[in-house]
Design a protein around this motif. Sequence first.
Motif, PDB file in Angstrom:
ATOM      1  N   GLN A  10      42.800  42.999  43.103  1.00 36.87           N
ATOM      2  CA  GLN A  10      43.912  42.754  44.024  1.00 36.87           C
ATOM      3  C   GLN A  10      43.503  41.796  45.131  1.00 36.87           C
ATOM      4  O   GLN A  10      44.255  40.880  45.494  1.00 36.87           O
ATOM      5  CB  GLN A  10      44.368  44.079  44.637  1.00 36.87           C
ATOM      6  N   LYS A  11      42.331  42.008  45.682  1.00 38.53           N
ATOM      7  CA  LYS A  11      41.872  41.127  46.761  1.00 38.53           C
ATOM      8  C   LYS A  11      41.692  39.699  46.262  1.00 38.53           C
ATOM      9  O   LYS A  11      41.994  38.741  46.984  1.00 38.53           O
ATOM     10  CB  LYS A  11      40.568  41.661  47.337  1.00 38.53           C
ATOM     11  N   SER A  12      41.213  39.536  45.031  1.00 40.99           N
ATOM     12  CA  SER A  12      41.052  38.185  44.475  1.00 40.99           C
ATOM     13  C   SER A  12      42.394  37.490  44.354  1.00 40.99           C
ATOM     14  O   SER A  12      42.517  36.285  44.630  1.00 40.99           O
ATOM     15  CB  SER A  12      40.373  38.264  43.102  1.00 40.99           C
TER      16      SER A  12
ATOM     17  N   GLY B 112      45.053  30.698  49.384  1.00 39.52           N
ATOM     18  CA  GLY B 112      44.644  29.320  49.117  1.00 39.52           C
ATOM     19  C   GLY B 112      45.821  28.448  48.731  1.00 39.52           C
ATOM     20  O   GLY B 112      45.974  27.322  49.222  1.00 39.52           O
ATOM     21  N   MET B 113      46.690  28.953  47.829  1.00 41.72           N
ATOM     22  CA  MET B 113      47.879  28.200  47.418  1.00 41.72           C
ATOM     23  C   MET B 113      48.804  27.968  48.606  1.00 41.72           C
ATOM     24  O   MET B 113      49.383  26.886  48.763  1.00 41.72           O
ATOM     25  CB  MET B 113      48.626  28.955  46.320  1.00 41.72           C
TER      26      MET B 113
ATOM     27  N   ILE C 160      38.458  33.880  53.336  1.00 40.36           N
ATOM     28  CA  ILE C 160      37.983  33.310  52.067  1.00 40.36           C
ATOM     29  C   ILE C 160      39.052  32.400  51.464  1.00 40.36           C
ATOM     30  O   ILE C 160      38.762  31.319  50.958  1.00 40.36           O
ATOM     31  CB  ILE C 160      37.598  34.436  51.086  1.00 40.36           C
ATOM     32  N   GLY C 161      40.315  32.870  51.549  1.00 34.21           N
ATOM     33  CA  GLY C 161      41.413  32.051  51.036  1.00 34.21           C
ATOM     34  C   GLY C 161      41.519  30.716  51.760  1.00 34.21           C
ATOM     35  O   GLY C 161      41.737  29.676  51.139  1.00 34.21           O
ATOM     36  N   LEU C 162      41.337  30.746  53.089  1.00 32.57           N
ATOM     37  CA  LEU C 162      41.359  29.500  53.859  1.00 32.57           C
ATOM     38  C   LEU C 162      40.183  28.602  53.478  1.00 32.57           C
ATOM     39  O   LEU C 162      40.333  27.376  53.381  1.00 32.57           O
ATOM     40  CB  LEU C 162      41.320  29.809  55.353  1.00 32.57           C
ATOM     41  N   GLY C 163      39.018  29.224  53.284  1.00 35.36           N
ATOM     42  CA  GLY C 163      37.845  28.442  52.899  1.00 35.36           C
ATOM     43  C   GLY C 163      38.037  27.717  51.586  1.00 35.36           C
ATOM     44  O   GLY C 163      37.537  26.604  51.394  1.00 35.36           O
TER      45      GLY C 163
END
Length: 855
Positions: free
Chosen positions: A451-453, A460-461, A790-793
Motif C-alpha cells: 500500500q505504501k509503495s 510521484g505522478m 519518497i514520492g517527492l524524491g
Amino acid sequence: MLADLRDAIRQLRKAPGFTATVVITLALGIGATTAIFTLVHQVMLKPLPVAKPDELWRIGDKIRCCNWGGYTQSDDGDFSLFSWEAYKNFRAHTPEFADLAALQAGNSPLGVRRAGSQAQADTYNGQEVSGNFFRTLGIQPWVGRLMTDADDQLGAPLVAVMSYRTWQTKFASDPSVVGASFLINGNAFTVIGVTPQGFYGAKLSGWGMPDFWLPITSEQILGGNVSRLKRANGNYLDILGRVRPSVNPQALEAKLRVDLHDWLASHVPDMEPGEKQLWQQQTLHLIPGGAGVAVMRDEYESSLKLLLIAAGCVLLVACGNLANLMLARGLRERAQISIRVAMGASRIRLVRKALVESVLLAIVGGALGIAVAYSGTRLILYLAFEIGGGNNYVPVSPAPSWPVLLFTLGISILTGILFGTAPAWITSHADPVEALRGASRSVGGGRSWAQKSLVIAQVGMSVVLLSAAALLAESLRNLEHQDFGFETQGRYLVGINPTLSNYKPEQMELLFRKIDDSLKQIPGVRGVAPVLYAPMSGDSWNEGIRIQGRPEPNAKEDTSAGWARVMPGFFDAIGAKIVLGRPITEDDTASTLNVAVVNEAFVKRFFKDKNPIGYHFGLDRLKCASTYEIVGVVRDIRYMTWDYKEAVRPMFWVSETQTVTSYDDPIFSDGEKYSHFLYNIVIGAPGDPTGMEQQVRKAIASVDPTLVVNGVDSYSEVISGDFQQQNMIATLTTLFGALGLTLAAVGLYGVMAYTVEQRTNEIGLRMALGADRGNVIRMVLRGAFLQVGIGLGLGIPLAVLAGKLMRDQLFGVQPWDPVMLAAATVLLALAALVATVVPVRRAAGVEPMVALRNA
C-alpha cells in the motif's frame, strides 16, 4: 466464473461506500483518458468519411496556408502547394491516378444572399475545388447533384454545392434551395446540390470549414484582376488523388518528381534570378491521403499527445487507488480468506474470485466513464474553439464512436486485471494459522508495504501533473501578457470585407474616411485606423525585399518581410511607438513620394542597425528597389499568431492614400490595387464604453448598409482567441493535476486510516507506557510524510524530465523552474496534511485501556 460474478455483485452491494469510491475514482480516470482518446481518434486516426479512403494519396507532405508565390518552395524545396496550371499538368500526365482532384488550401470569405432578396448578405466560408472533386472522393449527393468537370470550365454557368450542415441549419432543409439562384460576392450562382450528412470536405480544420464548394474556374470571376487562376506560379491548391490498385506509390512518386521538374523547366524564362538557381533542387513527396489534408492534426497533434499522457497519469493514480482499496479490503478479510484456504480453496481460486470483482468494478467505472468522457470532450471543444468569441464549425463530435467504446472497454478490463490481480495475490498468501490466531490485530506494520509503495507512486505522478500544470499555466500567462509592441487595453478590432460589396480599389480611401468620421462620433472613441490586416489578426502580406544600390541577394538569403497598408493615424490608434523618424501622416498623398514605415527587425536584417531613414527599397525585383522611401521606424509589433517563440519578423507599412503606378508587370499592378481593400479597423476607446459592438455596427451601417461586418471584438478577446490551444492545454492539465492530487490524497488517507486501525493495539500500548498524544501524532505524521517525501524524491526528477519533453509548449518559463516545482511540492504537502487529519485525530483519540482490553 458465474458464481464468482454473483458473489462479487452481492459483496459489492453489501459495501456501498467502498463500491461507490472505487467506481467514481475509476470513472474519473477512465473518463479523462477516454475524452482525450475521443479527440485523438477523430483528429489523428479517423479517415475521411468518403469511399475507400485507403486508396487516396496526397501530392505534398506539408500543411501550408494559403498562398505561396513563385516557382520554388521553402528552403528544402519541398513542393506542397500547386498552381492551377501545375495541377492540370499532373492530371494530364499521370494515368496512375484513377482521379486526381484539387482543392483550395485556404478558404474564400463569401457574402451570400438569395437572388431577389433585399436583405444584407450573410457571411459564409467557401472552398474552390476541381470539377472531379466529389467523384474522386466517391461522394453521392443528398439532394440534387454534385459538381462535374463540365461545371469547372472557363465560361461555364456558375454553380455551387452547399454543405448539408448549412442547408439544415441556415435554410431549414428547404428543398427549393436546390436549383435556386444565389448572389455570391455579387455574382449569380446556381446551387445544384447538397452534400451528404457528415461530409465536410477533404480537409479537417479548426476554422473555415466550407459552407459552399465552388468550381476552381469561378476564381476568374470572384478574383477579378487578381485572380490566381492563370498565374503559373500562383500556388494555392492542395492535390488529392485516388491511385489505381496496381500502382506502386514509390514509383509514382518518382514519376511525379520528374513531371514537376519538366514543368518547372518549361517556366525557366519566367523565373526570378534566385528561382533560376534553385528550381532544380525542388522536389515533392507522395503521402497517404486517407485523412485528407489534415490541418487540425498538424495543429493539435503535439497538444493531444501531451494531454493523452497527462490523462494516462491520472488513470494510473486512479488505478493506484483501486489497488490500494482492494488490498486494504483483502487484508481486512484475511481471517475469512484463511478459513477458505484451510478448507481447501486454492490460491488460484481465491485470486480468480478477487479478479472477477475488480474487473466488474472496472467495467462499471468504465461505463460511467463514458458519460464523463462525453462531458469532458464537450469541455475540450469549448476550450479549443469557442473561448475568445470563436464561432467556427468544427466537425468533431463529443459522442464516443465504436472504436472509442471498444477502447474504453479494453482499458477498463485491463485496469481491472492489472490492478486487481496483484492485491488478490498478496492477500491470498495470508498464513491461515496467524490469521486465525488474531494476527489482524498485531502491532507490526510491515504488511502494508504494498500500500505504501502505491501511495509513493501516486505522489510521484501527482508531482509530475502539478508541475506540468504550473508550467503550462505560467506559460499561458506569459503569452497573454507579453509585450506585443502596441496597446491592447481599450482597443477594439473590427473585421470587415469590402470586397463583398462590389467596391473598386479606387473607392476605398473615400469609403474609409467616411467610416472614420462615423466611428469617431461614438462616445469614448479616441482613434480609428483602418488597416489591411491588424496586429494579432492572423495575417499579413509578404514579399521579398530589394534595397536600392545593392546587388541581387543570394538565392538562399532570407529577404522576406511582411507588410500592411494603413490609413494615416494607424500607429497612434494602436499605441505603437515611433522610435525614429515619423509615422504615415495626412501629408502622404497620391501626389507625393511613396513612403514606408519599417519596424526594428526590418532595420536589423536589411541595414545592420544603421539609420535607414531616407533609404529606398522595393519588392521582389531589383528594378523595383526605388519604390518606397523609409521615413520612420516603429518598435517591433507582434503581428503573427504563430511562431510566438521566434523574434518579430521584418515588416513595413505603406499608406492607403498612395498607389505605386510604376509597375510594368500586370501581376504587380493588380496586386497593388487589390491591397487597398482593408479588412480590419482598429478602434481606440479607453475605458471600454458599453454597447461598443452595437454602436460600431450602427455607425458602419450608416455609411453603407451592405458593408459586411464580420465581428467587433475587444483586443483582450482577440488575444484570448489567438491562444485558445494553449488555454485548452493549460486548463485541462490543471484539471488533471487537481484530479491527480485529490486521488493521491484519498489514497494517502486510506493507507493512513488502515495503518492506524492495524496499529491500534500498539498505539494503546505506547500510551499506557507513557507516550502522550503529541508522540502519537508525530509517529503517524512521520509515517505519512515519509511516503510523501519518497514520492517527492522520485517525482521531482520526473517532473523536470516531463518539462523538458514539453519544452515546445512552454513560453518564457524553464522546464526546471524552481518556483513551479516548489509550488507543486507545497500544494502536495498541504494535501497530504489534510489527508492525514482524520487518521491523526483517530490515533490521538485511542484509549489505552480499551485498546489493551480488545487486544
